[in-house]
Every structure is written in structure tokens, then in C-alpha cells.
Design an enzyme around this catalytic site. Structure first.
Site, short mmCIF file in Angstrom:
data_model
loop_
_atom_site.label_atom_id
_atom_site.label_comp_id
_atom_site.label_asym_id
_atom_site.label_seq_id
_atom_site.Cartn_x
_atom_site.Cartn_y
_atom_site.Cartn_z
N ASP A 43 4.39 8.77 -3.59
CA ASP A 43 5.18 9.49 -4.59
C ASP A 43 6.56 8.86 -4.75
O ASP A 43 7.33 9.26 -5.62
CB ASP A 43 5.27 10.98 -4.27
CG ASP A 43 5.88 11.28 -2.92
OD1 ASP A 43 6.25 10.33 -2.20
OD2 ASP A 43 5.97 12.47 -2.56
N SER A 44 6.83 7.83 -3.95
CA SER A 44 8.02 7.00 -4.18
C SER A 44 8.00 6.38 -5.57
O SER A 44 9.03 5.92 -6.06
CB SER A 44 8.10 5.89 -3.12
OG SER A 44 6.87 5.19 -3.01
N ASP A 82 -0.43 9.88 -2.03
CA ASP A 82 0.41 11.00 -1.60
C ASP A 82 0.07 12.26 -2.37
O ASP A 82 -0.11 12.23 -3.59
CB ASP A 82 1.89 10.68 -1.88
CG ASP A 82 2.56 9.95 -0.73
OD1 ASP A 82 2.05 10.00 0.39
OD2 ASP A 82 3.61 9.32 -0.98
N LYS A 112 -2.28 11.68 1.63
CA LYS A 112 -1.23 11.69 2.66
C LYS A 112 -0.37 12.93 2.51
O LYS A 112 0.05 13.27 1.40
CB LYS A 112 -0.35 10.43 2.59
CG LYS A 112 0.73 10.40 3.69
CD LYS A 112 1.35 9.02 3.83
CE LYS A 112 2.31 8.68 2.72
NZ LYS A 112 3.52 9.57 2.72
N GLU A 114 3.06 15.01 4.26
CA GLU A 114 4.25 14.87 5.09
C GLU A 114 4.46 16.11 5.95
O GLU A 114 4.21 17.24 5.53
CB GLU A 114 5.49 14.68 4.22
CG GLU A 114 5.51 13.38 3.42
CD GLU A 114 6.79 13.22 2.61
OE1 GLU A 114 6.87 12.23 1.87
OE2 GLU A 114 7.71 14.07 2.73
N GLU A 181 8.16 7.03 9.89
CA GLU A 181 9.22 6.46 9.07
C GLU A 181 10.60 6.71 9.66
O GLU A 181 10.95 7.85 10.01
CB GLU A 181 9.18 7.04 7.64
CG GLU A 181 10.26 6.46 6.74
CD GLU A 181 10.08 6.78 5.27
OE1 GLU A 181 10.94 6.37 4.47
OE2 GLU A 181 9.08 7.44 4.92
#
Length: 277
Positions: A43-44, A82, A112, A114, A181
Site C-alpha cells: 500500500d506504499s 497488502d 499482508k 500489519e 521493518e
């Protein structure tokens, strides 16, 4: 194409896993030709290609749209997508439906998520439903709105222990891999040794089982600044910007297109065109 079982074997054999982000057809094609093991449609993309100041505005439709393009460019590479902000923080059923939509409509091989806490149960339920999940701990960009910074995480003993506990929890829940990260390299090494699933580091030192970087950071494309953990392997902006400026200049000066860039037709076929000489 490599599958989760192959990534487990790579960890077991000490073979590093390579992951690169891709957000569209040409970047995915480049990554597959480079023989990376995995692609992350992160999603970056909200910040890197859509121009947002965070990942928060990114939608499921955005992720599906970009993942479909990536799949066309890299049909033989394992693709992780993501789940965007707040798409897995409601009920378990909502999370499963959102993951189903992403996987079925985009063709992603895994999603993915978080964080830990309530997310651990979502990982477990998705795994039970047959959806492969990659976990993500340490700096979690979707939470920057709460933490207020992109600084290194888990530097204190208490925070390090919490991260270790969370890593063990997501593994127990069934995650197929864990992205770490922006955490101290020593902690990343300990976590990697404690887990049986592969760890993929970004700003987490060399002792993780693999590494991931953003495509644009690696090649220097559209980047205003690089994080400390990024190595620049190229700087294509240095070539792109002068090339575009040269095009603008030549069009203004009427020196482009030249004859060699143009099509022609026989002069006799021009005569009498529309009844005129």
C-alpha cells in the site's frame, strides 16, 4: 514459481529470499526478469505512485487494480498484496470477505497484514480459511498516524520483548512469513532464529532470512529522499528528467519530429486532394 514451501526450504538451507515491490505492469516485468523470489504490492503505492502523504487513503479497489497489473507483468512470481488501512480491523467475517475479494479479483497469492493484538486472530482465521498471510511487525506504516513518526521501533528491552512475543504469536497463528521493518539488527537476528517461518527485513539488518525494498528506491525513480536503510543501485531520475526537458525543447523549436520520425505518401497521390492542388 516459488511457493510458501519453497520459502520455508530456503530459510532451512540458509538461502536468502529476495522481495521487491511492484505496482504496475512494467515494474513487475522488470522484477520478474531480475529473478526476485517474491513481489510485494504494497500500500506504499499510495505514496510512491499516487502521491498521497501516507498509506491511509489507499483503498481495496486501488490494491486490486494494481495487483492485477502486476500479475500481468509477472505471471511466474509469487505475489503478496497488502490489505489496506482498516480493511482487517472490523469483524473476522469482514476481514475474511475483504481478503477473499483481494485474492479472487486480483490473483494475489497471499495478503499482508500489519501489527499483532487482534490481528493475530485474523491471521489465524484467514489461515484456517485457506488464505496465505504474511505478517508485518516493527514499523507499521498504517499506524504512523498514531505513532507520529517513521523512527526505528523496539529499541528498549520492553519493546523488544513485546516484538518477540508478537512474532511468535503470528507464527503460531499460521503466517507464512514475517516482514520486520525498521528494528535493531540484533533484535531482527534473534527473531529470525526463534522462528521457523522466514523473516523478510527492511531496515532490519542482514541476518533476516530475506530482504525487501521498494522498486522506486532501488532504481532512484521519483524519489525525493531515501531512508537510511535504502541502498541506491541506480538513479534513473538523472536520465529521465533531462530526456523529458530535451523533448520539450525540441518540440518548441520545431526540431522534432524529424523526417525519419514521420510517415510519407507518394506526391502524385496528393495531387487533387479534395479537389485542390
Amino acid at each position: 514459481m516459488k511457493r510458501p514451501v519453497d520459502f520455508f526450504a530456503m530459510k532451512e538451507n540458509g538461502e536468502k529470499i529476495t522481495m521487491i515491490t511492484a505496482y504496475d505492469y512494467p515494474s513487475a516485468k522488470n522484477v520478474e526478469q531480475a529473478e526476485a523470489d517474491m513481489i510485494l504490492v504494497g500500500d506504499s503505492l499510495g505514496m510512491v505512485v499516487l502521491g498521497y502523504d501516507s498509506t491511509v487513503p489507499v483503498t481495496m479497489d486501488d490494491m486490486i487494480h494494481h495487483t492485477k497489473a502486476v500479475k500481468r507483468g509477472a505471471p511466474d512470481t509469487f505475489v503478496v498484496t497488502d490489505m489496506p488501512f482498516m480493511t482487517y480491523h472490523g469483524s473476522v467475517d469482514e476481514t475474511i470477505q475483504n481478503a477473499r475479494k483481494i485474492i479472487q479479483e486480483s490473483g494475489a497469492h497471499a495478503v499482508k497484514l500489519e501489527g499483532a493484538g487482534e490481528v493475530v486472530n485474523k491471521i489465524a482465521r484467514l489461515t484456517e480459511a485457506g488464505a496465505p498471510v504474511v505478517a508485518h511487525l516493527g514499523l507499521t506504516p498504517q499506524s504512523v498516524g498514531l505513532t507520529g513518526s517513521y523512527k526505528v521501533r523496539a529499541k528498549s528491552a520492553q519493546e523488544a520483548q513485546e516484538l518477540m512475543d508478537n512474532a511468535l504469536a503470528v507464527e503460531a497463528a499460521g503466517a507464512i512469513a514475517l516482514v520486520l521493518e525498521a528494528i535493531p539488527r540484533q533484535l531482527a537476528e534473534k527473531v529470525s532464529k526463534a522462528l521457523s517461518i522466514p523473516t523478510i527485513g527492511i531496515g532490519a539488518g542482514v541476518e533476516t532470512d530475506g530482504q525487501v525494498l521498494v522498486y522506486h528506491d532501488i532504481i532512484g525513480y521519483g524519489i525525493s529522499r531515501r531512508a537510511k536503510f535504502v541502498k541506491a543501485y541506480a538513479d534513473i531520475d538523472e536520465r529521465i528528467e533531462p530526456a523529458l526537458a530535451s523533448y520539450v525543447k525540441e518540440v518548441k523549436a520545431a526540431t522534432f519530429p524529424e523526417v525519419k520520425h514521420s510517415f510519407t505518401m507518394a506526391e502524385e497521390d496528393l495531387k487533387g486532394l479534395y479537389g485542390r492542388e
